[in-house]
Design an enzyme around this catalytic site. Structure first.
Site, PDB file in Angstrom:
ATOM      1  N   GLY A 194      81.993  48.921  32.065  1.00  0.00           N
ATOM      2  CA  GLY A 194      81.175  49.729  31.276  1.00  0.00           C
ATOM      3  C   GLY A 194      80.118  50.448  31.755  1.00  0.00           C
TER       4      GLY A 194
ATOM      5  N   ARG B 287      92.083  45.872  27.881  1.00  0.00           N
ATOM      6  CA  ARG B 287      92.262  47.288  27.955  1.00  0.00           C
ATOM      7  C   ARG B 287      91.992  47.831  29.392  1.00  0.00           C
ATOM      8  NH1 ARG B 287      88.947  46.171  23.513  1.00  0.00           N
ATOM      9  NH2 ARG B 287      86.988  46.354  24.579  1.00  0.00           N
TER      10      ARG B 287
ATOM     11  N   ARG C 197      68.415  35.777  24.332  1.00  0.00           N
ATOM     12  CA  ARG C 197      67.142  36.102  24.507  1.00  0.00           C
ATOM     13  C   ARG C 197      65.864  35.218  23.872  1.00  0.00           C
ATOM     14  NH1 ARG C 197      68.173  42.509  23.816  1.00  0.00           N
ATOM     15  NH2 ARG C 197      69.252  42.786  25.849  1.00  0.00           N
TER      16      ARG C 197
ATOM     17  N   CYS D 290      66.160  46.964  27.233  1.00  0.00           N
ATOM     18  CA  CYS D 290      65.704  47.945  28.196  1.00  0.00           C
ATOM     19  C   CYS D 290      64.259  48.663  27.606  1.00  0.00           C
ATOM     20  CB  CYS D 290      66.488  49.218  28.297  1.00  0.00           C
ATOM     21  SG  CYS D 290      67.369  49.644  26.565  1.00  0.00           S
TER      22      CYS D 290
ATOM     23  N   SER E 270      72.751  56.875  26.540  1.00  0.00           N
ATOM     24  CA  SER E 270      73.669  55.882  27.646  1.00  0.00           C
ATOM     25  C   SER E 270      73.126  54.513  27.126  1.00  0.00           C
ATOM     26  CB  SER E 270      73.169  56.185  29.043  1.00  0.00           C
ATOM     27  OG  SER E 270      71.729  56.209  29.143  1.00  0.00           O
ATOM     28  N   GLY E 271      72.334  54.291  26.525  1.00  0.00           N
ATOM     29  CA  GLY E 271      71.695  52.984  26.119  1.00  0.00           C
ATOM     30  C   GLY E 271      72.702  52.487  25.117  1.00  0.00           C
TER      31      GLY E 271
ATOM     32  N   LYS F 113      63.308  43.586  18.520  1.00  0.00           N
ATOM     33  CA  LYS F 113      63.392  43.018  19.799  1.00  0.00           C
ATOM     34  C   LYS F 113      62.236  43.283  20.770  1.00  0.00           C
ATOM     35  CE  LYS F 113      68.578  44.004  20.086  1.00  0.00           C
ATOM     36  NZ  LYS F 113      69.420  44.866  20.152  1.00  0.00           N
TER      37      LYS F 113
ATOM     38  N   HIS G 115      64.930  56.591  29.235  1.00  0.00           N
ATOM     39  CA  HIS G 115      64.313  56.236  28.066  1.00  0.00           C
ATOM     40  C   HIS G 115      62.605  56.534  28.236  1.00  0.00           C
ATOM     41  CE1 HIS G 115      67.739  54.288  26.416  1.00  0.00           C
ATOM     42  NE2 HIS G 115      67.220  53.253  26.248  1.00  0.00           N
TER      43      HIS G 115
HETATM   44  P1  NAP Z   1      80.036  49.950  27.461  1.00  0.00           P
HETATM   45  O1  NAP Z   1      79.683  51.230  28.264  1.00  0.00           O
HETATM   46  O2  NAP Z   1      80.513  50.052  26.186  1.00  0.00           O
HETATM   47  O3  NAP Z   1      80.730  48.595  28.166  1.00  0.00           O
HETATM   48  C1  NAP Z   1      81.252  47.680  27.535  1.00  0.00           C
HETATM   49  C2  NAP Z   1      81.844  46.628  28.664  1.00  0.00           C
HETATM   50  O4  NAP Z   1      82.215  45.422  27.991  1.00  0.00           O
HETATM   51  C3  NAP Z   1      82.949  47.391  29.162  1.00  0.00           C
HETATM   52  O5  NAP Z   1      83.080  46.984  30.362  1.00  0.00           O
HETATM   53  C4  NAP Z   1      84.079  46.260  28.358  1.00  0.00           C
HETATM   54  O6  NAP Z   1      85.244  46.271  29.038  1.00  0.00           O
HETATM   55  C5  NAP Z   1      83.455  45.081  28.232  1.00  0.00           C
HETATM   56  N1  NAP Z   1      83.948  44.568  27.069  1.00  0.00           N
HETATM   57  C6  NAP Z   1      84.016  44.657  25.705  1.00  0.00           C
HETATM   58  N2  NAP Z   1      84.629  43.724  25.090  1.00  0.00           N
HETATM   59  C7  NAP Z   1      85.079  42.631  25.952  1.00  0.00           C
HETATM   60  C8  NAP Z   1      85.904  41.669  25.819  1.00  0.00           C
HETATM   61  N3  NAP Z   1      86.451  41.420  24.558  1.00  0.00           N
HETATM   62  N4  NAP Z   1      86.202  40.900  27.116  1.00  0.00           N
HETATM   63  C9  NAP Z   1      85.541  41.358  28.266  1.00  0.00           C
HETATM   64  N5  NAP Z   1      84.835  42.652  28.259  1.00  0.00           N
HETATM   65  C10 NAP Z   1      84.639  43.164  27.343  1.00  0.00           C
HETATM   66  O7  NAP Z   1      78.563  49.228  27.155  1.00  0.00           O
HETATM   67  P2  NAP Z   1      77.246  49.063  27.903  1.00  0.00           P
HETATM   68  O8  NAP Z   1      76.491  50.268  27.553  1.00  0.00           O
HETATM   69  O9  NAP Z   1      77.670  48.837  29.409  1.00  0.00           O
HETATM   70  O10 NAP Z   1      76.565  47.759  27.395  1.00  0.00           O
HETATM   71  C11 NAP Z   1      77.370  46.545  27.186  1.00  0.00           C
HETATM   72  C12 NAP Z   1      76.378  45.501  26.758  1.00  0.00           C
HETATM   73  O11 NAP Z   1      75.135  45.343  27.317  1.00  0.00           O
HETATM   74  C13 NAP Z   1      75.514  45.985  25.339  1.00  0.00           C
HETATM   75  O12 NAP Z   1      76.455  45.604  24.238  1.00  0.00           O
HETATM   76  C14 NAP Z   1      74.439  45.122  25.315  1.00  0.00           C
HETATM   77  O13 NAP Z   1      74.587  43.959  24.915  1.00  0.00           O
HETATM   78  C15 NAP Z   1      73.950  45.310  26.900  1.00  0.00           C
HETATM   79  N6  NAP Z   1      73.098  46.281  27.135  1.00  0.00           N
HETATM   80  C16 NAP Z   1      71.793  45.745  27.328  1.00  0.00           C
HETATM   81  C17 NAP Z   1      70.724  46.775  27.657  1.00  0.00           C
HETATM   82  C18 NAP Z   1      69.512  46.381  27.938  1.00  0.00           C
HETATM   83  O14 NAP Z   1      68.736  46.787  27.203  1.00  0.00           O
HETATM   84  N7  NAP Z   1      69.324  45.435  28.755  1.00  0.00           N
HETATM   85  C19 NAP Z   1      70.910  47.959  27.591  1.00  0.00           C
HETATM   86  C20 NAP Z   1      72.406  48.337  27.394  1.00  0.00           C
HETATM   87  C21 NAP Z   1      73.389  47.523  27.253  1.00  0.00           C
HETATM   88  P3  NAP Z   1      86.563  47.525  28.607  1.00  0.00           P
HETATM   89  O15 NAP Z   1      86.202  48.740  29.501  1.00  0.00           O
HETATM   90  O16 NAP Z   1      87.743  46.873  29.159  1.00  0.00           O
HETATM   91  O17 NAP Z   1      86.518  47.746  27.126  1.00  0.00           O
HETATM   92  O1  3JN Z   2      70.260  51.644  22.571  1.00  0.00           O
HETATM   93  C1  3JN Z   2      69.572  51.466  23.671  1.00  0.00           C
HETATM   94  O2  3JN Z   2      68.997  52.162  24.292  1.00  0.00           O
HETATM   95  C2  3JN Z   2      69.866  49.897  24.677  1.00  0.00           C
HETATM   96  C3  3JN Z   2      70.904  49.135  23.662  1.00  0.00           C
HETATM   97  C4  3JN Z   2      70.857  47.780  23.867  1.00  0.00           C
HETATM   98  C5  3JN Z   2      72.158  47.259  23.058  1.00  0.00           C
HETATM   99  C6  3JN Z   2      73.067  47.794  22.598  1.00  0.00           C
HETATM  100  C7  3JN Z   2      74.077  47.120  21.901  1.00  0.00           C
HETATM  101  C8  3JN Z   2      74.033  45.593  21.815  1.00  0.00           C
HETATM  102  C9  3JN Z   2      71.847  45.658  22.995  1.00  0.00           C
HETATM  103  C10 3JN Z   2      70.664  45.201  23.496  1.00  0.00           C
HETATM  104  O3  3JN Z   2      70.500  44.961  24.723  1.00  0.00           O
HETATM  105  O4  3JN Z   2      69.725  44.760  22.988  1.00  0.00           O
HETATM  106  C11 3JN Z   2      72.518  44.843  22.313  1.00  0.00           C
HETATM  107  C12 3JN Z   2      72.514  43.390  22.030  1.00  0.00           C
HETATM  108  O5  3JN Z   2      73.141  42.969  22.970  1.00  0.00           O
HETATM  109  O6  3JN Z   2      72.212  43.239  21.044  1.00  0.00           O
END
Ligand code: NAP
Ligand code: 3JN
Length: 339
Positions: free
Chosen positions: A13, A40, A100, A131, A161-162, A215, A244
């Site tokens: 991801g 996948r 969290r 973030c 990208s978030g 959040k 951001h």
């Molecule tokens: P993304 O680009 O859509 O990537 C999702 C990742 O999760 C991919 O590696 C995907 O694998 C994997 N995944 C999905 N379903 C899965 C499953 N059943 N088993 C194992 N892996 C699985 O999303 P992202 O932007 O990286 O964000 C992912 C998560 O990080 C978000 O949902 C959020 O909770 C968190 N996040 C946090 C922040 C923050 O503010 N700290 C910011 C952004 C995201 P595949 O490629 O195989 O589908």
């Molecule tokens: O939208 C953004 O810019 C940050 C997104 C964060 C996010 C996206 C999907 C699920 C989160 C998060 O980190 O709070 C989650 C989640 O884990 O709830």
């Protein structure tokens, strides 16, 4: 120096990719790296330190012998697999909102509350904040420590990208289609994001706020250990790929001038002040991409109240907003607790 077996969960991801890059860049003491994603991604390979590594499918049994798990597979997957990993002795640093707000799980930004990492022993889980909260608190903590903050009013300008890799593709495709005069249909967002701003991030609550906005309220109170600080947020998605931006207004407890704020922030960890309006210099999303700092500018007194300050704060959301913050937590964990 001791080395550690590290799993990156959600490795394919947007956040996972950045985690792999940052582990390499910062020369994190990795012995073995395990890259996990969904079924996948079976058959894919990702490069770490110049060597291709296969992406494996995440299962409950993936964590035998793993010391640290950097998780970003989405909330529901973290909820299911983080406790399984933690149960084997692996310390999970989770980027999702799953844990969290659990009182016994530390929620950490190293520049804000590194001492809370010590509580990782409660559950073997440390949570990484959202973030938008991370960059806001990196900028505000030095002011909070110096003069106190009563209230924060923040509006965010969040890059696509978030939302993840699919949203990055959607903005690119929609922008091209609109410029070519073609019709576009939104898929990731409820409306077209190209050439638009959406005052809507995550689900709406009955209060009228979104979950993203709440959040920022709840995570701020938890990390500052200050349940009474006032925080109100409006989270907006803008057609920017990475980085951001936030417009932040604070009401401090004691008076502080803009010059004093500038000096405090110039000497604070993780911050770069870019504040020369006469030269048109202020923080910009496209200049923050790929950088580790949180950029602060447009520092000025709010002339409508006695003790008010306005700031413009920009950071790379996939780095300090997610992957870098998680790796910095891991660095403190290994230095202070696991070595
Ligand atoms: P993304 O680009 O859509 O990537 C999702 C990742 O999760 C991919 O590696 C995907 O694998 C994997 N995944 C999905 N379903 C899965 C499953 N059943 N088993 C194992 N892996 C699985 O999303 P992202 O932007 O990286 O964000 C992912 C998560 O990080 C978000 O949902 C959020 O909770 C968190 N996040 C946090 C922040 C923050 O503010 N700290 C910011 C952004 C995201 P595949 O490629 O195989 O589908
Ligand atoms: O939208 C953004 O810019 C940050 C997104 C964060 C996010 C996206 C999907 C699920 C989160 C998060 O980190 O709070 C989650 C989640 O884990 O709830």
């Amino acid at each position: 120096m001791k080395k550690f077996n590290v799993a990156v969960v959600g490795a394919t991801g947007a956040v996972g990719n950045e985690m792999i890059k940052i582990l390499e860049e910062r020369d994190f003491p990795v012995d073995r790296i395990l890259l996990l994603a969904s079924e996948r991604s079976r058959g894919k390979e990702l490069i770490f330190r110049g060597v291709p590594h296969p992406v494996e499918t995440l299962t409950e049994g993936s964590f035998d012998g793993i010391d640290i798990g950097l998780f970003s597979p989405g909330g529901s997957i973290s909820k299911r697999f983080a406790p399984a990993a933690a149960g084997t002795g692996c310390v999970v640093i989770d980027n999702t909102s799953a844990f969290r707000m659990e009182p016994d799980v530390p929620l950490v930004v190293p520049e804000v509350n590194p001492e809370d990492i010590a509580q990782y022993t409660n559950r073997n889980i440390i949570a990484n904040p959202n973030c938008s909260t991370i960059q806001m608190l990196v900028a505000l903590k030095p002011i909070y420590d110096a003069v106190g903050i009563e209230r924060i009013v923040v509006s965010t300008y969040q890059a696509v990208s978030g939302t993840g890799k699919e949203a990055v593709v959607e903005l690119e495709d929609q922008s091209r289609a609109i410029l070519e005069g073609k019709e576009v249909k939104p898929a990731v967002y409820p409306h077209v994001i190209a050439f638009n701003c959406l005052p809507h991030i995550d689900d709406f609550l009955d209060s009228g706020y979104t979950k993203e906005e709440m959040k920022m309220v709840n995570e701020t109170r938890k990390m500052l250990h200050d349940p009474s600080i006032g925080v109100t947020a409006t989270a907006v998605r803008v057609p920017v790929f990475y980085g951001h931006s936030e417009s932040i207004n604070i009401e401090t407890k004691k008076k502080i001038t803009a010059g004093e704020v500038r000096k405090l922030l110039e000497n604070a960890p993780g911050i770069k002040v870019v504040d020369e309006p006469a030269k048109f210099e202020y923080p910009l999303a496209i200049e923050a991409v790929g950088k580790n700092e949180t950029f602060v500018g447009r520092i000025r007194e709010d002339e409508s109240i006695d003790r008010g300050i306005n700031l413009w704060v920009v950071s790379d959301n996939t780095r300090k907003g997610a992957a870098l913050n998680a790796v910095q937590i891991a660095e403190i964990l290994v230095e202070r607790y696991l070595s």
